[in-house]
Design a protein around this motif. Structure first.
Motif, PDB file in Angstrom:
ATOM      1  N   PRO A  53      72.813 -47.079  46.097  1.00 40.21           N
ATOM      2  CA  PRO A  53      71.640 -46.961  45.174  1.00 40.21           C
ATOM      3  C   PRO A  53      70.344 -46.425  45.711  1.00 40.21           C
ATOM      4  N   ALA A  54      70.094 -46.372  47.081  1.00 44.24           N
ATOM      5  CA  ALA A  54      68.986 -45.608  47.755  1.00 44.24           C
ATOM      6  C   ALA A  54      69.115 -44.044  48.073  1.00 44.24           C
ATOM      7  N   GLN A  55      70.080 -43.557  47.529  1.00 45.02           N
ATOM      8  CA  GLN A  55      70.323 -41.908  47.650  1.00 45.02           C
ATOM      9  C   GLN A  55      69.211 -41.405  46.737  1.00 45.02           C
ATOM     10  N   PRO A  56      68.527 -40.272  47.323  1.00 47.66           N
ATOM     11  CA  PRO A  56      67.359 -39.597  46.649  1.00 47.66           C
ATOM     12  C   PRO A  56      68.282 -38.811  45.500  1.00 47.66           C
ATOM     13  N   ILE A  57      67.206 -38.727  44.438  1.00 53.57           N
ATOM     14  CA  ILE A  57      68.176 -37.885  43.414  1.00 53.57           C
ATOM     15  C   ILE A  57      66.970 -36.964  42.953  1.00 53.57           C
ATOM     16  N   THR A  58      65.960 -37.560  42.438  1.00 49.27           N
ATOM     17  CA  THR A  58      64.636 -37.011  41.637  1.00 49.27           C
ATOM     18  C   THR A  58      63.975 -35.880  42.958  1.00 49.27           C
ATOM     19  N   PRO A  59      63.032 -34.909  42.726  1.00 49.96           N
ATOM     20  CA  PRO A  59      62.304 -34.286  43.511  1.00 49.96           C
ATOM     21  C   PRO A  59      61.584 -35.137  44.368  1.00 49.96           C
ATOM     22  N   ARG A  60      60.862 -36.259  43.589  1.00 52.31           N
ATOM     23  CA  ARG A  60      60.040 -37.179  44.426  1.00 52.31           C
ATOM     24  C   ARG A  60      60.653 -37.878  45.438  1.00 52.31           C
ATOM     25  N   GLN A  61      61.798 -38.420  45.172  1.00 51.54           N
ATOM     26  CA  GLN A  61      62.762 -39.101  46.037  1.00 51.54           C
ATOM     27  C   GLN A  61      63.123 -38.364  47.188  1.00 51.54           C
TER      28      GLN A  61
ATOM     29  N   LEU B 262      64.976 -23.643  40.161  1.00 49.11           N
ATOM     30  CA  LEU B 262      63.782 -23.225  40.706  1.00 49.11           C
ATOM     31  C   LEU B 262      62.672 -24.380  40.837  1.00 49.11           C
ATOM     32  N   GLY B 263      62.455 -24.910  39.457  1.00 50.30           N
ATOM     33  CA  GLY B 263      61.304 -25.817  39.390  1.00 50.30           C
ATOM     34  C   GLY B 263      61.660 -27.135  40.011  1.00 50.30           C
ATOM     35  N   LEU B 264      62.532 -27.568  40.314  1.00 52.56           N
ATOM     36  CA  LEU B 264      63.069 -28.868  41.007  1.00 52.56           C
ATOM     37  C   LEU B 264      62.801 -28.431  42.514  1.00 52.56           C
ATOM     38  N   TYR B 265      63.045 -27.227  43.066  1.00 52.03           N
ATOM     39  CA  TYR B 265      62.697 -26.902  44.293  1.00 52.03           C
ATOM     40  C   TYR B 265      61.203 -26.830  44.616  1.00 52.03           C
ATOM     41  N   GLU B 266      60.360 -26.273  43.631  1.00 55.17           N
ATOM     42  CA  GLU B 266      58.963 -26.136  43.400  1.00 55.17           C
ATOM     43  C   GLU B 266      58.367 -27.547  43.603  1.00 55.17           C
ATOM     44  N   GLU B 267      58.905 -28.345  42.864  1.00 56.68           N
ATOM     45  CA  GLU B 267      58.232 -29.772  43.137  1.00 56.68           C
ATOM     46  C   GLU B 267      58.499 -30.354  44.167  1.00 56.68           C
ATOM     47  N   ALA B 268      59.678 -30.538  44.839  1.00 56.04           N
ATOM     48  CA  ALA B 268      59.996 -31.202  45.930  1.00 56.04           C
ATOM     49  C   ALA B 268      59.292 -30.530  47.218  1.00 56.04           C
ATOM     50  N   VAL B 269      59.178 -29.304  47.107  1.00 50.50           N
ATOM     51  CA  VAL B 269      58.397 -28.598  48.331  1.00 50.50           C
ATOM     52  C   VAL B 269      56.923 -28.984  48.080  1.00 50.50           C
ATOM     53  N   GLY B 270      56.315 -28.879  46.972  1.00 52.18           N
ATOM     54  CA  GLY B 270      55.080 -29.018  46.695  1.00 52.18           C
ATOM     55  C   GLY B 270      54.872 -30.621  47.182  1.00 52.18           C
ATOM     56  N   LEU B 271      55.550 -31.440  46.986  1.00 56.82           N
ATOM     57  CA  LEU B 271      55.383 -32.794  47.387  1.00 56.82           C
ATOM     58  C   LEU B 271      55.197 -33.001  49.093  1.00 56.82           C
ATOM     59  N   ILE B 272      56.347 -32.427  49.504  1.00 57.87           N
ATOM     60  CA  ILE B 272      56.468 -32.418  51.034  1.00 57.87           C
ATOM     61  C   ILE B 272      55.178 -31.613  51.594  1.00 57.87           C
ATOM     62  N   ARG B 273      54.717 -30.510  51.222  1.00 61.94           N
ATOM     63  CA  ARG B 273      53.864 -29.647  51.867  1.00 61.94           C
ATOM     64  C   ARG B 273      52.268 -30.564  51.503  1.00 61.94           C
ATOM     65  N   GLU B 274      52.253 -31.322  50.637  1.00 57.82           N
ATOM     66  CA  GLU B 274      50.848 -32.175  50.273  1.00 57.82           C
ATOM     67  C   GLU B 274      50.507 -33.104  51.558  1.00 57.82           C
ATOM     68  N   ARG B 275      51.667 -33.310  52.280  1.00 54.91           N
ATOM     69  CA  ARG B 275      51.533 -34.277  53.298  1.00 54.91           C
ATOM     70  C   ARG B 275      52.052 -33.638  54.598  1.00 54.91           C
ATOM     71  N   ASN B 276      52.766 -32.673  54.763  1.00 58.35           N
ATOM     72  CA  ASN B 276      53.238 -32.311  55.931  1.00 58.35           C
ATOM     73  C   ASN B 276      53.507 -30.921  55.870  1.00 58.35           C
ATOM     74  N   THR B 277      52.668 -30.130  56.574  1.00 57.33           N
ATOM     75  CA  THR B 277      52.677 -28.520  56.420  1.00 57.33           C
ATOM     76  C   THR B 277      53.504 -27.986  57.968  1.00 57.33           C
ATOM     77  N   ASP B 278      53.928 -28.956  58.724  1.00 53.31           N
ATOM     78  CA  ASP B 278      54.476 -28.372  59.893  1.00 53.31           C
ATOM     79  C   ASP B 278      55.922 -28.596  59.817  1.00 53.31           C
ATOM     80  N   VAL B 279      56.641 -29.231  59.446  1.00 51.09           N
ATOM     81  CA  VAL B 279      58.219 -29.346  59.355  1.00 51.09           C
ATOM     82  C   VAL B 279      58.765 -28.176  58.555  1.00 51.09           C
ATOM     83  N   ILE B 280      59.724 -27.709  59.373  1.00 47.52           N
ATOM     84  CA  ILE B 280      60.470 -26.309  58.629  1.00 47.52           C
ATOM     85  C   ILE B 280      61.428 -26.910  57.446  1.00 47.52           C
TER      86      ILE B 280
END
Length: 80
Positions: free
Chosen positions: A11-19, A51-69
């Protein structure tokens, strides 16, 4: 590496872009240098190439971390 693998009964497996973003950020905070990211259809949990799902996930990651590849792939969802 962070990866959204086959849908499991966990039940902890991430599914949504936010998760997915949160899980990746946790991995980066623990020392991961690269996040290998697949996205899923939030309604079905199936792999997606939308594409929209990738844009959301990447945007959320980049809001808090710009260094991770980020290694984005549609390998399992690009046939849709």
């Amino acid at each position: 590496l962070f990866r959204s693998g086959p849908l499991s009964k966990n039940p902890a497996q991430p599914i949504t872009p936010r998760q997915i973003a949160e899980s990746g950020l946790e991995a980066a905070e623990a020392g991961a240098a690269i996040l290998h990211v697949h996205v899923r259809d939030p309604k079905t949990g199936e792999f997606s190439g939308e594409l929209g799902l990738y844009e959301e996930a990447v945007g959320l990651i980049r809001e808090r971390n710009t260094d991770v590849i980020l290694n984005l792939t549609t390998g399992l969802g690009s046939g849709f």
